[in-house]
Design a protein around this motif. Structure first.
Motif, PDB file in Angstrom:
ATOM      1  N   GLU A   6      16.077 -19.648 -16.818  1.00 28.74           N
ATOM      2  CA  GLU A   6      15.403 -20.538 -16.795  1.00 28.74           C
ATOM      3  C   GLU A   6      14.629 -19.940 -15.563  1.00 28.74           C
ATOM      4  O   GLU A   6      13.140 -20.698 -15.633  1.00 28.74           O
ATOM      5  N   VAL A   7      14.856 -20.062 -14.373  1.00 29.35           N
ATOM      6  CA  VAL A   7      13.887 -19.839 -12.975  1.00 29.35           C
ATOM      7  C   VAL A   7      13.011 -19.031 -13.509  1.00 29.35           C
ATOM      8  O   VAL A   7      11.945 -19.090 -13.109  1.00 29.35           O
ATOM      9  N   PHE A   8      12.939 -17.552 -13.498  1.00 28.03           N
ATOM     10  CA  PHE A   8      12.399 -16.523 -13.633  1.00 28.03           C
ATOM     11  C   PHE A   8      11.473 -16.540 -14.965  1.00 28.03           C
ATOM     12  O   PHE A   8      10.455 -16.200 -14.719  1.00 28.03           O
ATOM     13  N   GLY A   9      11.944 -17.348 -16.039  1.00 24.93           N
ATOM     14  CA  GLY A   9      11.016 -17.429 -16.976  1.00 24.93           C
ATOM     15  C   GLY A   9       9.557 -18.875 -16.857  1.00 24.93           C
ATOM     16  O   GLY A   9       8.499 -18.732 -17.856  1.00 24.93           O
ATOM     17  N   ARG A  10       9.652 -19.612 -15.505  1.00 25.25           N
ATOM     18  CA  ARG A  10       8.967 -20.250 -15.576  1.00 25.25           C
ATOM     19  C   ARG A  10       7.561 -19.235 -14.595  1.00 25.25           C
ATOM     20  O   ARG A  10       6.675 -20.072 -15.396  1.00 25.25           O
ATOM     21  N   VAL A  11       8.114 -18.533 -14.469  1.00 28.94           N
ATOM     22  CA  VAL A  11       6.896 -17.346 -13.643  1.00 28.94           C
ATOM     23  C   VAL A  11       7.090 -16.038 -14.585  1.00 28.94           C
ATOM     24  O   VAL A  11       5.371 -15.467 -13.692  1.00 28.94           O
ATOM     25  N   GLY A  12       7.075 -16.142 -15.656  1.00 31.12           N
ATOM     26  CA  GLY A  12       7.027 -15.206 -16.407  1.00 31.12           C
ATOM     27  C   GLY A  12       7.721 -13.607 -15.561  1.00 31.12           C
ATOM     28  O   GLY A  12       7.105 -12.607 -16.159  1.00 31.12           O
ATOM     29  N   LEU A  13       9.023 -13.262 -14.838  1.00 35.17           N
ATOM     30  CA  LEU A  13       9.620 -12.519 -14.423  1.00 35.17           C
ATOM     31  C   LEU A  13      10.146 -12.588 -15.613  1.00 35.17           C
ATOM     32  O   LEU A  13      11.368 -13.162 -15.193  1.00 35.17           O
ATOM     33  N   SER A  14      11.318 -11.665 -15.481  1.00 33.40           N
ATOM     34  CA  SER A  14      12.142 -10.981 -15.812  1.00 33.40           C
ATOM     35  C   SER A  14      13.202 -10.326 -14.591  1.00 33.40           C
ATOM     36  O   SER A  14      12.623 -10.395 -12.596  1.00 33.40           O
ATOM     37  N   ALA A  15      15.068 -10.749 -14.333  1.00 37.79           N
ATOM     38  CA  ALA A  15      15.935 -10.500 -13.195  1.00 37.79           C
ATOM     39  C   ALA A  15      15.021  -9.368 -12.826  1.00 37.79           C
ATOM     40  O   ALA A  15      15.312  -8.979 -11.406  1.00 37.79           O
ATOM     41  N   GLN A  16      14.763  -8.092 -13.451  1.00 37.75           N
ATOM     42  CA  GLN A  16      14.265  -6.713 -13.150  1.00 37.75           C
ATOM     43  C   GLN A  16      13.252  -6.876 -12.066  1.00 37.75           C
ATOM     44  O   GLN A  16      13.522  -6.003 -11.458  1.00 37.75           O
ATOM     45  N   GLN A  17      12.669  -7.654 -12.582  1.00 34.90           N
ATOM     46  CA  GLN A  17      11.419  -7.535 -12.305  1.00 34.90           C
ATOM     47  C   GLN A  17      11.461  -7.798 -10.621  1.00 34.90           C
ATOM     48  O   GLN A  17      10.616  -7.844 -10.190  1.00 34.90           O
ATOM     49  N   TYR A  18      12.195  -9.444 -10.865  1.00 33.14           N
ATOM     50  CA  TYR A  18      12.440 -10.400  -9.330  1.00 33.14           C
ATOM     51  C   TYR A  18      13.099  -9.095  -8.588  1.00 33.14           C
ATOM     52  O   TYR A  18      12.822  -8.903  -7.280  1.00 33.14           O
ATOM     53  N   ASN A  19      14.338  -8.531  -8.746  1.00 34.90           N
ATOM     54  CA  ASN A  19      15.080  -7.731  -8.337  1.00 34.90           C
ATOM     55  C   ASN A  19      14.063  -6.792  -7.463  1.00 34.90           C
ATOM     56  O   ASN A  19      14.607  -5.795  -6.504  1.00 34.90           O
ATOM     57  N   ALA A  20      13.476  -6.310  -7.971  1.00 35.47           N
ATOM     58  CA  ALA A  20      12.340  -4.484  -8.022  1.00 35.47           C
ATOM     59  C   ALA A  20      11.764  -5.787  -6.879  1.00 35.47           C
ATOM     60  O   ALA A  20      11.228  -4.366  -5.246  1.00 35.47           O
ATOM     61  N   LEU A  21      10.825  -6.846  -7.068  1.00 33.72           N
ATOM     62  CA  LEU A  21      10.429  -7.177  -5.567  1.00 33.72           C
ATOM     63  C   LEU A  21      10.259  -7.774  -4.110  1.00 33.72           C
ATOM     64  O   LEU A  21      10.393  -7.173  -2.966  1.00 33.72           O
ATOM     65  N   ARG A  22      12.814  -8.038  -4.460  1.00 33.08           N
ATOM     66  CA  ARG A  22      12.588  -8.493  -3.601  1.00 33.08           C
ATOM     67  C   ARG A  22      13.002  -6.619  -2.940  1.00 33.08           C
ATOM     68  O   ARG A  22      13.382  -7.055  -1.355  1.00 33.08           O
ATOM     69  N   LEU A  23      13.440  -5.157  -3.787  1.00 33.87           N
ATOM     70  CA  LEU A  23      13.426  -4.599  -3.020  1.00 33.87           C
ATOM     71  C   LEU A  23      12.241  -3.874  -2.110  1.00 33.87           C
ATOM     72  O   LEU A  23      12.590  -3.641  -0.685  1.00 33.87           O
ATOM     73  N   LEU A  24      10.807  -4.295  -3.301  1.00 36.62           N
ATOM     74  CA  LEU A  24       9.860  -4.194  -1.942  1.00 36.62           C
ATOM     75  C   LEU A  24       9.998  -4.148  -1.213  1.00 36.62           C
ATOM     76  O   LEU A  24       9.560  -4.476   0.129  1.00 36.62           O
ATOM     77  N   ARG A  25      10.223  -5.521  -0.767  1.00 37.43           N
ATOM     78  CA  ARG A  25       9.338  -7.060   0.434  1.00 37.43           C
ATOM     79  C   ARG A  25      10.670  -6.408   1.572  1.00 37.43           C
ATOM     80  O   ARG A  25      10.606  -6.597   2.443  1.00 37.43           O
TER      81      ARG A  25
END
Length: 167
Positions: free
Chosen positions: A40-59
């Motif tokens: 629900e959370v990631f769908g609002r911004v058009g991300l998958s959980a894996q994409q979110y995880n990748a961004l967090r790791l890069l941060r």
């Protein structure tokens, strides 16, 4: 003989082939229920959980870069097509890829300002989703669950490619 009402729920006795099967199916069912909250959370911004995880790791390495192979190895779940995952994030301006002149085979990835901003915008919603998922458990139960899950997957982990939660 009494008739059973047509709308009465049929009770099926559960049976499992082993305790391991019961636990595995419980893990799978739990994952499914908890993932729907995250989606629900990631769908609002058009991300998958894996994409979110990748961004967090890069941060976590910002402003430095991370090689794509390292990034793929540190994701929580395997990404069968890292290139496509990164393509989508790059098209949205959330990360940049570059090849180093000294080794053209290695692709380095860096989070952009927009990627950092998106993570900041999602922070509170992600925290609320974790609360919805597991907030009904006390700290002792959460610690026990985390320890048991780590023990369950430990023999199946590649010691050279640990996810950030196992480092």
């Amino acid at each position: 003989m009494a008739k059973t009402p047509a709308n009465a729920a049929t009770v099926v006795k559960q049976s499992f082939d082993s305790m391991e099967q019961e636990v595995f199916l419980n893990l799978w069912r739990t994952y499914d229920r908890l993932k729907s909250i995250e989606d629900e959370v990631f769908g609002r911004v058009g991300l998958s959980a894996q994409q979110y995880n990748a961004l967090r790791l890069l941060r976590s390495v910002h402003p430095k870069t991370m090689p794509t192979l390292v990034l793929g190895g540190r994701l929580i779940s395997r990404a069968p097509d890292m290139t496509r995952l990164l393509d989508r994030l790059e098209r949205r301006g959330l990360l940049l890829r570059e090849r180093k002149p000294e080794n053209r085979r290695v692709v380095e990835v860096r989070i952009t300002k927009d990627g950092m901003q998106l993570l900041d915008e999602l922070h509170d919603a992600v925290q609320e989703s974790h609360q919805r998922q597991l907030g009904h458990l006390d700290q002792k139960a959460l610690r026990q669950l985390s320890d048991l899950l780590r023990q369950a997957r430990q023999p199946h982990e590649d010691a050279h490619k640990l996810s950030f939660i196992d480092e």
